[in-house]
Design an enzyme around this catalytic site. Sequence first.
Site, PDB file in Angstrom:
ATOM      1  N   SER A  23       0.829  -1.209   0.000  1.00 24.39           N
ATOM      2  CA  SER A  23       0.000   0.000   0.000  1.00 24.39           C
ATOM      3  C   SER A  23       0.863   1.259   0.000  1.00 24.39           C
ATOM      4  O   SER A  23       0.632   2.196  -0.774  1.00 24.39           O
ATOM      5  CB  SER A  23      -0.923   0.012   1.219  1.00 24.39           C
ATOM      6  N   ARG A  27       1.798   3.981  -3.291  1.00 25.52           N
ATOM      7  CA  ARG A  27       1.634   5.433  -3.165  1.00 25.52           C
ATOM      8  C   ARG A  27       2.938   6.156  -3.504  1.00 25.52           C
ATOM      9  O   ARG A  27       2.942   7.157  -4.226  1.00 25.52           O
ATOM     10  CB  ARG A  27       1.163   5.768  -1.743  1.00 25.52           C
ATOM     11  N   ARG A  98     -16.126  -5.891 -11.041  1.00 24.43           N
ATOM     12  CA  ARG A  98     -16.402  -4.931  -9.974  1.00 24.43           C
ATOM     13  C   ARG A  98     -16.713  -3.556 -10.545  1.00 24.43           C
ATOM     14  O   ARG A  98     -16.239  -3.196 -11.628  1.00 24.43           O
ATOM     15  CB  ARG A  98     -15.206  -4.876  -9.015  1.00 24.43           C
ATOM     16  N   SER A 146     -11.374   2.998  -0.408  1.00 27.18           N
ATOM     17  CA  SER A 146     -10.456   4.089  -0.094  1.00 27.18           C
ATOM     18  C   SER A 146      -9.422   4.274  -1.200  1.00 27.18           C
ATOM     19  O   SER A 146      -8.834   5.352  -1.337  1.00 27.18           O
ATOM     20  CB  SER A 146      -9.745   3.807   1.224  1.00 27.18           C
ATOM     21  N   GLN A 147      -9.186   3.228  -1.997  1.00 27.17           N
ATOM     22  CA  GLN A 147      -8.242   3.325  -3.114  1.00 27.17           C
ATOM     23  C   GLN A 147      -8.682   4.408  -4.096  1.00 27.17           C
ATOM     24  O   GLN A 147      -7.844   5.098  -4.690  1.00 27.17           O
ATOM     25  CB  GLN A 147      -8.132   1.982  -3.829  1.00 27.17           C
ATOM     26  N   ASP A 291      -8.455  -5.779   6.185  1.00 25.94           N
ATOM     27  CA  ASP A 291      -7.520  -6.787   5.698  1.00 25.94           C
ATOM     28  C   ASP A 291      -6.943  -7.660   6.803  1.00 25.94           C
ATOM     29  O   ASP A 291      -6.333  -8.696   6.517  1.00 25.94           O
ATOM     30  CB  ASP A 291      -6.383  -6.130   4.912  1.00 25.94           C
ATOM     31  N   ARG A 367      -5.393 -13.714   0.759  1.00 29.15           N
ATOM     32  CA  ARG A 367      -5.638 -13.711   2.200  1.00 29.15           C
ATOM     33  C   ARG A 367      -6.358 -14.981   2.667  1.00 29.15           C
ATOM     34  O   ARG A 367      -6.256 -15.359   3.843  1.00 29.15           O
ATOM     35  CB  ARG A 367      -6.402 -12.456   2.614  1.00 29.15           C
TER      36      ARG A 367
END
Length: 412
Positions: A23, A27, A98, A146-147, A291, A367
């Site tokens: 993450s 960024r 999606r 939030s992405q 997560d 996951r």
Amino acid sequence: MTCTVAAPVNPVKATVILPASKSISNRALIIRALSGEAFPIENLSTAADTQKLIELLSSVSGEYNCGEGGTTLRFTTAYLAVRGGDVVITAAPSLRARPFSELASALTALGASITYLEQDGRLPVRMVSSGLVSNSEIEVPGNVSSQFISALMLIGPYIKNGITIRITGETLSLPYIMMTANVMKVFGVTPKTEGAVIAIPQGKYSAARYTVEPDWSAASYWFEIAALSKGSNITLSGLSLHSIQGDAAVAKMMSHLGVTTIENHEGLVLSSGAETNYPDKITEDHTGCPDVAPAMICASAGLNRTADFPGLKNFRLKESDRAAVFQRELYNFNVHTDFCGGSKFKVYAGAGIRPSSRIIKTYHDHRVAMALAPLSLVAGPVIIENPEVVSKSYPHYYDDLVKAGFKVTFEK
């Protein structure tokens, strides 16, 4: 391919070098690309999503396939919109299924032209842009990924007039938005926040040497292992409780399942004693850190504890429908669960966990594999189908299990 994970006979004693946070890595990569400066990013993630983003940011083709990474897709799309050009954007089937309309609508309001090539609101799309201009606030529902919000924040300095984002309704992933703001500050851009409004002035990023933190979501599986292996002692090198990652909340959550966390000069030391004087029932809100829910769910199941985990409104919209997947797979271990009201996962104490009645399916979800493998500590060997899915975020997961004393056997 399948792999069989068998637990060590003795309590787990290990020192683990976790993967870097993908993450944070993603960024920093977008910021570096926008700055035009080749500054060093140390401890960059080797996860598949980050490697795909590196590939896309260096590409000059007219078509960008973002693979299976939601962050990769949203960050790349926003970057290409502000950079300008005529491109086709697509992704793996799981992402094409999606919704894409929220980000597309925002970028269209900022001046990009986006055409759906197959189905309205879904990838693939053609995007034509000559740069972006902001003339008014952009409203974004707080219950979207939030992405999406982070993608708009990251490109904000390179939008003419900057950008003002008003978040409406409940914000589900505030820690990820704050992570984005914290990374931006390192490179000379400070988002201004007032209530539900985020304002980012037009400007540019400044080059700076940057080191990426170890990944707290990867750490969650070692907290799970510590909880399930009484007498364990696990050092997570370089990890700190003082983190910009919201997933650091798992340390406090796991304390209610018997895990003690001590920070020293090496990192974090996790341990669990033989006593089981933790609560019969736990409740942990995962709003902002969904997560780490897989590790909490499986640790509770393995310890035969009743647990309520609210705050999972987007749990069905991850790489898999995690609400359904964990219900289905844990049922095969004799663990009964429920998903209530579209946001709360429940684990019920019962007769106790048993060996799974079949091979674990991973549903293209990293996951799922990483959270279920540690159940070998309490339920006997776990056989995992398509174990390679862990490469999405933790490529050396099985190697680390072996170093910690697990036996991992792969078969084609």
